[in-house]
Scaffold this motif. Structure first.
Motif, PDB file in Angstrom:
ATOM      1  N   LYS A 100      -5.954  82.699  48.120  1.00  0.00           N
ATOM      2  CA  LYS A 100      -5.103  83.403  49.081  1.00  0.00           C
ATOM      3  C   LYS A 100      -4.149  82.442  49.758  1.00  0.00           C
ATOM      4  O   LYS A 100      -3.022  82.785  50.100  1.00  0.00           O
ATOM      5  N   LYS A 101      -4.610  81.209  49.933  1.00  0.00           N
ATOM      6  CA  LYS A 101      -3.756  80.235  50.598  1.00  0.00           C
ATOM      7  C   LYS A 101      -2.572  79.851  49.721  1.00  0.00           C
ATOM      8  O   LYS A 101      -1.573  79.346  50.203  1.00  0.00           O
ATOM      9  N   SER A 128      -6.164  90.023  38.191  1.00  0.00           N
ATOM     10  CA  SER A 128      -6.991  90.869  39.072  1.00  0.00           C
ATOM     11  C   SER A 128      -7.946  90.073  39.955  1.00  0.00           C
ATOM     12  O   SER A 128      -8.805  90.652  40.593  1.00  0.00           O
ATOM     13  N   GLY A 130     -10.208  88.342  38.693  1.00  0.00           N
ATOM     14  CA  GLY A 130     -11.234  88.011  37.716  1.00  0.00           C
ATOM     15  C   GLY A 130     -12.630  88.003  38.313  1.00  0.00           C
ATOM     16  O   GLY A 130     -12.985  88.881  39.103  1.00  0.00           O
ATOM     17  N   ASP A 133     -14.325  87.630  42.863  1.00  0.00           N
ATOM     18  CA  ASP A 133     -14.205  88.732  43.816  1.00  0.00           C
ATOM     19  C   ASP A 133     -14.735  88.217  45.152  1.00  0.00           C
ATOM     20  O   ASP A 133     -15.857  88.510  45.546  1.00  0.00           O
ATOM     21  N   THR A 134     -13.932  87.439  45.826  1.00  0.00           N
ATOM     22  CA  THR A 134     -14.423  86.767  47.020  1.00  0.00           C
ATOM     23  C   THR A 134     -13.320  86.669  48.068  1.00  0.00           C
ATOM     24  O   THR A 134     -12.149  86.909  47.780  1.00  0.00           O
ATOM     25  N   TYR A 135     -13.725  86.324  49.275  1.00  0.00           N
ATOM     26  CA  TYR A 135     -12.826  86.364  50.425  1.00  0.00           C
ATOM     27  C   TYR A 135     -11.647  85.405  50.301  1.00  0.00           C
ATOM     28  O   TYR A 135     -10.647  85.586  50.983  1.00  0.00           O
ATOM     29  N   GLN A 139      -6.577  88.828  44.936  1.00  0.00           N
ATOM     30  CA  GLN A 139      -7.090  89.745  43.908  1.00  0.00           C
ATOM     31  C   GLN A 139      -5.940  90.226  43.028  1.00  0.00           C
ATOM     32  O   GLN A 139      -5.585  91.402  43.014  1.00  0.00           O
TER      33      GLN A 139
ATOM     34  N   VAL B 138      -7.114  80.790  54.906  1.00  0.00           N
ATOM     35  CA  VAL B 138      -5.783  81.134  55.418  1.00  0.00           C
ATOM     36  C   VAL B 138      -5.853  81.300  56.930  1.00  0.00           C
ATOM     37  O   VAL B 138      -6.844  81.757  57.476  1.00  0.00           O
ATOM     38  N   LEU B 152     -19.545  89.007  50.811  1.00  0.00           N
ATOM     39  CA  LEU B 152     -18.835  87.947  50.096  1.00  0.00           C
ATOM     40  C   LEU B 152     -17.575  88.477  49.428  1.00  0.00           C
ATOM     41  O   LEU B 152     -16.562  87.796  49.377  1.00  0.00           O
ATOM     42  N   GLU B 153     -17.644  89.738  48.947  1.00  0.00           N
ATOM     43  CA  GLU B 153     -16.552  90.252  48.133  1.00  0.00           C
ATOM     44  C   GLU B 153     -15.309  90.506  48.979  1.00  0.00           C
ATOM     45  O   GLU B 153     -15.402  90.797  50.164  1.00  0.00           O
ATOM     46  N   ASP B 154     -14.193  90.406  48.334  1.00  0.00           N
ATOM     47  CA  ASP B 154     -12.941  90.717  49.004  1.00  0.00           C
ATOM     48  C   ASP B 154     -12.903  92.210  49.299  1.00  0.00           C
ATOM     49  O   ASP B 154     -13.063  93.027  48.402  1.00  0.00           O
TER      50      ASP B 154
END
Lengths: 195, 167
Positions: A100-101, A128, A130, A133-135, A139, B138, B152-154
């Motif tokens: 994201k950064k 996507s 892949g 799937d994390t913070y 995505q 961020v 944990l997931e987005d």
């Protein structure tokens, strides 16, 4: 006795070689002239001289290196010249996980490219997110820039990347000259908050 | 005489008495728990004493234990005596509602970024830190992602089947 030197004037039958030669666009031909529509000529020229800008962050980038290498050789399709300045390039190839950064960086690179520009998302992560799937992981890069072609795979084989570039070539070939002035395209840019 | 865990333990109890608790040696690595307002005193003691001289901060991180009411956030310091090649671990506990911990940046310059990272992921407020802001995530992130209450997931994805992705 000297060796006979002559040009190879025999026309070879390349039909069965599986080679795609660039086809002549539709038009009217006569003695000393050929008339066709302007966007067909421009599309033909653009599609066979793409300058890719690789944005490689992980293993898909390694596959891209193989794609550019002599065995697979993307240069066969006119995309020989890989540019590292966004201002000179037509095709942004995003290959790998984009955190994201790093999202704003991808967007800035896209903004620095001149129109017309195309984007290809290579691999599951760029398409996507892949397995990540994390913070912390974006995505899919289509959250920050519009994407023309997605190449699936983790990582995709060089053949798949070449197939994606061929799809891009098809898009370029068939793109109308007015597409980027149209309302639909402007709406797309507005959606991504570009200009 | 070579430095051993027994010597460190006796020196700590000699100096701090009952305040030092939870002494254990998993895999031979000495681990002590101290009250959170004593963390700098203990670290300074371990640093300054000539026979202890733990002068290197290997790691500084945190652990979130949601089930331990009143001491949910555990901040862990890994120390190393480079001369005797002995390591030790100092733990302090803080409640998640008020995770204020004194900064170790005065003692170890290397603690600067590690405390920023710990703040970034666990929200530990290091009192006195010169530049306590996010370092890896961020800037616009509005939560501390490694606390257990956050998945944990987005959470921005809408195109994945929840049953298959554990939501």
């Amino acid at each position: 006795m000297s060796r006979p030197v002559r040009f190879n004037i025999k026309e070879k039958d390349t039909k069965d070689w599986g080679i795609n030669k660039v086809q002549m666009p539709e038009g009217h031909m006569g003695d000393g002239f050929f008339a066709t529509s302007f966007d067909k000529v421009v599309g033909l020229a653009r599609k066979n001289s793409i300058w890719p800008l690789p944005f490689a962050t992980s293993c898909c980038g390694i596959e891209f290196m193989a794609t550019m290498g002599s065995h697979y050789d993307l240069g066969r399709f006119g995309a020989e010249r890989v540019g590292f300045s966004p201002r000179q390039c037509d095709l942004l190839m995003v290959m790998g996980t984009i955190a994201k950064k790093m999202g704003p960086v991808v967007k800035q690179v896209y903004l620095q490219m001149a129109e017309p520009r195309w984007v290809i998302a290579v691999g599951a992560c760029a398409s996507s997110g892949g397995i990540f799937d994390t913070y912390s992981v974006l995505q899919g890069i289509d959250q920050v820039v519009p994407v023309d072609v997605y190449v699936p795979g983790c990582p995709p084989r060089p053949e798949a990347i070449i197939d994606g570039v061929l799809k891009i070539q098809e898009l370029i070939h068939n793109e109308s000259l007015r597409r980027r002035n149209g309302d639909q395209y402007k709406g797309l840019m507005e959606f991504y908050d570009i200009q | 005489m070579a430095l051993t865990n027994e010597i460190i333990k006796s020196r700590l109890t000699e100096k701090f008495g009952e305040a030092v608790t939870g002494m254990e040696e998993p895999y031979g690595l000495l681990s002590v728990t101290v009250p959170r307002d004593l963390n700098l005193k203990v670290l300074n003691f371990l640093y300054d004493e000539p026979d202890l001289s733990f002068r290197f901060l290997t790691d500084l991180t945190a652990v979130h234990y949601p089930e331990r009411t009143g001491e949910e956030i555990c901040v862990v310091y890994h120390l190393h005596n480079l001369v005797a090649n002995i390591r030790a671990r100092v733990k302090i506990y803080a409640p998640v509602s008020n995770p204020d911990v004194y900064t170790a940046t005065g003692l170890f310059s290397g603690a600067n970024w590690m405390e920023r990272e710990t703040y970034d992921f666990f929200g530990v407020n290091f009192v006195g830190h010169p530049n306590l802001k996010r370092i890896l995530n961020v800037d616009e992130m509005d939560y501390f992602p490694l606390r257990k209450e956050f998945p944990l997931e987005d959470q921005t994805r809408i195109d994945k089947d929840d049953d298959m992705f554990g939501r």
